[in-house]
Scaffold this active site. Structure first.
Site, PDB file in Angstrom:
ATOM      1  N   ASN A  10     -23.837  -4.064 -75.667  1.00 33.75           N
ATOM      2  CA  ASN A  10     -23.478  -2.649 -75.542  1.00 33.75           C
ATOM      3  C   ASN A  10     -22.013  -2.594 -75.116  1.00 33.75           C
ATOM      4  O   ASN A  10     -21.695  -2.789 -73.949  1.00 33.75           O
ATOM      5  CB  ASN A  10     -24.373  -1.967 -74.502  1.00 33.75           C
ATOM      6  CG  ASN A  10     -23.977  -0.510 -74.303  1.00 33.75           C
ATOM      7  OD1 ASN A  10     -23.146   0.022 -75.050  1.00 33.75           O
ATOM      8  ND2 ASN A  10     -24.559   0.122 -73.292  1.00 33.75           N
ATOM      9  N   GLY A 174     -22.866  -3.205 -64.260  1.00 39.60           N
ATOM     10  CA  GLY A 174     -21.433  -3.312 -64.025  1.00 39.60           C
ATOM     11  C   GLY A 174     -21.057  -3.650 -62.596  1.00 39.60           C
ATOM     12  O   GLY A 174     -19.898  -3.526 -62.212  1.00 39.60           O
TER      13      GLY A 174
HETATM   14  P1  13P Z   1     -23.221  -4.836 -67.564  1.00 35.84           P
HETATM   15  O1  13P Z   1     -23.763  -6.035 -68.327  1.00 35.84           O
HETATM   16  O2  13P Z   1     -21.749  -4.693 -67.659  1.00 35.84           O
HETATM   17  O3  13P Z   1     -23.752  -4.796 -66.177  1.00 35.84           O
HETATM   18  O4  13P Z   1     -23.831  -3.536 -68.313  1.00 35.84           O
HETATM   19  C1  13P Z   1     -25.168  -3.457 -68.554  1.00 35.84           C
HETATM   20  C2  13P Z   1     -25.428  -2.310 -69.443  1.00 35.84           C
HETATM   21  O5  13P Z   1     -25.277  -1.171 -69.044  1.00 35.84           O
HETATM   22  C3  13P Z   1     -25.835  -2.582 -70.816  1.00 35.84           C
HETATM   23  O6  13P Z   1     -26.299  -1.437 -71.448  1.00 35.84           O
END
Ligand code: 13P
Length: 249
Positions: A10, A174
């Site tokens: 994503n 994130g």
């Molecule tokens: P991260 O891998 O950056 O934590 O994001 C996860 C996410 O929201 C995927 O849809």
């Protein structure tokens, strides 16, 4: 039943023309022979056509981060499923926490998106997940029940393989703090039982998302009910995403 693993990138609002070209150049033909897992990439809308051309023949599925639940018309800024189908895309994300919490998409809005995606024959990756406050208040399972039942009640008509669920705890997205294998497994087991009990879908594919990185992917992917990953930050570049796709090699 052996569920095929899915590794979905994503990209959110990241990666432009040069990065898209670099990503597909670097990933090259590495996925072409894959049979036991599927690789999905969701670029931002302006780069979907570029990515679709670059992904051709690479055994990489392109998907969309968003769409609107009406066929067409006066919806400034929105993208229709017919437009996505025109680009050869038939997989969409729905319910990502950023759409719920930042864009304010309600349970009702998400229910309409699920219904419309099913009507149009799209595969959905439906995202669920609790905030840290909800987890700390002991509301974890109630929140997940609500997210699943408000989206699907009387509404889950697609073939089993067209509904994928992604458990993404909001506190793990994130942040660099992933759910442990045990925490994720507990929820995946719960979701599998919930989907079996209410919809007869025991073998649904359930992905984990939230700070999946090369150094924690093995712990997560060896859990019995984790069928793959939905990845943000570590999916932006081919080298780190490849380490996730090929975590067991
Ligand atoms: P991260 O891998 O950056 O934590 O994001 C996860 C996410 O929201 C995927 O849809």
């Amino acid at each position: 039943m052996t569920r095929k693993k899915i590794f979905a990138a994503n990209w959110k609002m990241n990666n432009m023309t040069a990065e898209v070209a670099t990503f597909f150049g670097a990933i090259g033909d590495s996925c072409v022979a894959l049979k036991d897992r599927e690789v999905i990439v969701t670029p931002s809308f302006p780069y979907l056509a570029q990515a679709a051309a670059l992904a051709k023949g690479k055994n990489i599925t392109l998907a969309a981060q968003n769409f609107h639940f009406e066929e067409n018309g006066a919806f400034t800024g929105e993208v229709s499923l017919t437009m996505l189908a025109d680009l050869g895309i038939r997989t969409v994300l729905i319910g990502h926490s950023e759409r719920r919490h930042v864009m304010g998409e309600s349970h009702e809005h998400l229910r309409k998106k699920v219904a419309f995606a099913q009507k149009k024959g799209f595969r959905t990756i439906f995202c669920i997940g609790e905030t840290l406050a909800q987890r700390e208040k002991g509301e974890l399972f109630a929140v997940i029940d609500m997210q699943l039942s408000s989206a699907f009640d009387g509404n889950l008509t697609c073939p089993p393989e067209d509904m994928v669920i992604a458990y993404e705890p909001v506190w793990a997205i994130g942040t660099g703090v992933n759910a442990t294998g045990a925490q994720a497994q507990e929820m995946h087991d719960y979701v599998r039982k919930f989907m079996d009990k209410h919809y007869g879908r025991k073998d649904i594919t359930i992905l984990y998302g939230g700070s999946v990185k090369p150094d924690n992917v093995k712990e997560l992917m060896t859990m019995p009910d984790i069928d793959g990953a939905l990845v943000g930050g570590a999916s932006l570049k081919a080298d780190s995403f490849s380490k996730l796709i090929f975590w067991d090699r």
